[in-house]
Write a protein that holds these residues in place. Structure first.
Motif, mmCIF file in Angstrom:
data_model
loop_
_atom_site.group_PDB
_atom_site.id
_atom_site.type_symbol
_atom_site.label_atom_id
_atom_site.label_comp_id
_atom_site.label_asym_id
_atom_site.label_seq_id
_atom_site.Cartn_x
_atom_site.Cartn_y
_atom_site.Cartn_z
ATOM 1 N N LEU A 1 0.836 -1.433 -0.354
ATOM 2 C CA LEU A 1 0.238 -0.036 0.224
ATOM 3 C C LEU A 1 0.725 1.172 0.184
ATOM 4 O O LEU A 1 1.855 1.438 0.957
ATOM 5 N N ASN A 2 0.398 2.264 -0.986
ATOM 6 C CA ASN A 2 1.173 3.344 -0.681
ATOM 7 C C ASN A 2 1.152 4.089 0.725
ATOM 8 O O ASN A 2 -0.344 3.963 1.551
ATOM 9 N N ALA A 3 1.526 5.545 0.589
ATOM 10 C CA ALA A 3 1.608 5.898 2.148
ATOM 11 C C ALA A 3 0.123 6.950 2.882
ATOM 12 O O ALA A 3 -1.078 6.946 3.399
ATOM 13 N N HIS A 4 -0.195 7.037 1.519
ATOM 14 C CA HIS A 4 -2.011 7.439 1.568
ATOM 15 C C HIS A 4 -2.394 7.483 1.631
ATOM 16 O O HIS A 4 -3.474 6.535 2.698
ATOM 17 N N LEU A 5 -2.668 5.357 0.879
ATOM 18 C CA LEU A 5 -4.228 3.864 1.279
ATOM 19 C C LEU A 5 -3.594 3.631 2.756
ATOM 20 O O LEU A 5 -4.350 3.282 3.425
ATOM 21 N N THR A 6 -1.695 3.817 2.996
ATOM 22 C CA THR A 6 -2.119 3.218 4.652
ATOM 23 C C THR A 6 -2.357 3.548 5.580
ATOM 24 O O THR A 6 -3.224 3.293 6.462
ATOM 25 N N ARG A 7 -2.374 5.111 5.131
ATOM 26 C CA ARG A 7 -3.687 6.365 5.947
ATOM 27 C C ARG A 7 -4.121 6.417 6.236
ATOM 28 O O ARG A 7 -5.244 5.751 7.372
ATOM 29 N N VAL A 8 -4.915 5.796 5.086
ATOM 30 C CA VAL A 8 -6.318 5.720 4.840
ATOM 31 C C VAL A 8 -7.194 4.372 5.152
ATOM 32 O O VAL A 8 -7.623 4.648 6.148
ATOM 33 N N PHE A 9 -6.372 3.338 5.242
ATOM 34 C CA PHE A 9 -6.539 1.857 5.383
ATOM 35 C C PHE A 9 -6.342 2.397 7.499
ATOM 36 O O PHE A 9 -7.163 1.975 8.350
ATOM 37 N N GLY A 10 -5.695 2.951 7.505
ATOM 38 C CA GLY A 10 -5.672 3.353 9.933
ATOM 39 C C GLY A 10 -6.419 4.132 9.670
ATOM 40 O O GLY A 10 -6.980 3.537 11.235
ATOM 41 N N GLY B 1 -9.585 2.027 10.193
ATOM 42 C CA GLY B 1 -9.446 0.649 11.269
ATOM 43 C C GLY B 1 -9.289 -0.865 10.401
ATOM 44 O O GLY B 1 -8.940 -2.143 10.890
ATOM 45 N N LEU B 2 -9.229 -0.456 9.105
ATOM 46 C CA LEU B 2 -9.015 -1.557 8.669
ATOM 47 C C LEU B 2 -7.472 -2.518 8.982
ATOM 48 O O LEU B 2 -6.720 -3.612 8.909
ATOM 49 N N ASP B 3 -6.295 -1.749 9.263
ATOM 50 C CA ASP B 3 -4.832 -2.129 9.632
ATOM 51 C C ASP B 3 -5.158 -2.814 11.126
ATOM 52 O O ASP B 3 -3.931 -3.901 11.202
ATOM 53 N N GLN B 4 -5.955 -2.806 11.474
ATOM 54 C CA GLN B 4 -6.406 -4.302 12.526
ATOM 55 C C GLN B 4 -7.267 -4.860 11.466
ATOM 56 O O GLN B 4 -6.979 -6.148 12.441
ATOM 57 N N LEU B 5 -7.522 -5.376 11.007
ATOM 58 C CA LEU B 5 -8.297 -6.424 10.334
ATOM 59 C C LEU B 5 -7.191 -6.880 9.308
ATOM 60 O O LEU B 5 -7.089 -8.032 9.436
ATOM 61 N N PHE B 6 -6.714 -5.731 8.654
ATOM 62 C CA PHE B 6 -5.772 -6.810 7.479
ATOM 63 C C PHE B 6 -4.565 -6.836 7.372
ATOM 64 O O PHE B 6 -3.922 -6.143 8.710
ATOM 65 N N SER B 7 -3.383 -7.892 7.150
ATOM 66 C CA SER B 7 -2.180 -7.969 7.580
ATOM 67 C C SER B 7 -1.395 -7.406 6.575
ATOM 68 O O SER B 7 -1.724 -7.552 5.267
ATOM 69 N N LEU B 8 -1.228 -6.342 6.682
ATOM 70 C CA LEU B 8 -0.636 -5.252 5.828
ATOM 71 C C LEU B 8 0.860 -5.061 5.694
ATOM 72 O O LEU B 8 1.539 -4.994 7.044
ATOM 73 N N ARG B 9 1.151 -5.782 4.728
ATOM 74 C CA ARG B 9 2.811 -5.459 4.363
ATOM 75 C C ARG B 9 3.382 -5.122 3.682
ATOM 76 O O ARG B 9 2.715 -5.184 2.171
#
Length: 118
Positions: A86-95, A98-106
């Motif tokens: 994920l790029n920085a923008h989408l990482t912020r959106v997912f965070g 709360g999707l950073d708590q659901l998905f395993s982001l690598r």
């Protein structure tokens, strides 16, 4: 109809996690393409599912719904799913949602593959 383009490249290798390489904009118009690709993968995703989103430039709530559906399907099938790149923008959106708590982001596909095959 939108002129936004989404590409989904499905790679399946025996004994390796299924890999979907997703690029472009994931929105209400293009989300069915990803949903169709995911529906063609066996429900158990054995031995795992990795979504390479390093080429994803945009994702709206419809796209998020498709990703959450893939996660739920993998979980129901008893397998693991990880999202890579994920790029920085989408990482912020997912965070933010709360999707950073659901998905395993690598950060990389290699990291994601290790996560789903452990």
């Amino acid at each position: 109809m939108s002129d936004r383009i989404l590409t989904v490249d499905v790679r399946s290798t025996p004994g390796a996690p299924h890999l979907l390489i997703v690029a472009g904009e994931l929105d209400q118009y293009s989300a069915p393409s990803l949903g169709d690709a995911l529906s063609r993968i066996p429900a158990a995703f054995a031995p795992g599912l990795v979504l390479d989103l390093s080429g994803l430039t945009y994702c709206d709530s419809t796209g998020i719904t498709v990703l959450v559906g893939a996660y739920r399907r993998a979980e129901a099938g008893g397998t693991r799913m990880a999202i890579a790149g994920l790029n920085a923008h989408l990482t912020r959106v997912f965070g933010t949602v709360g999707l950073d708590q659901l998905f395993s982001l690598r950060p990389t596909v290699a990291d994601a593959v290790r996560t789903v095959t452990v």
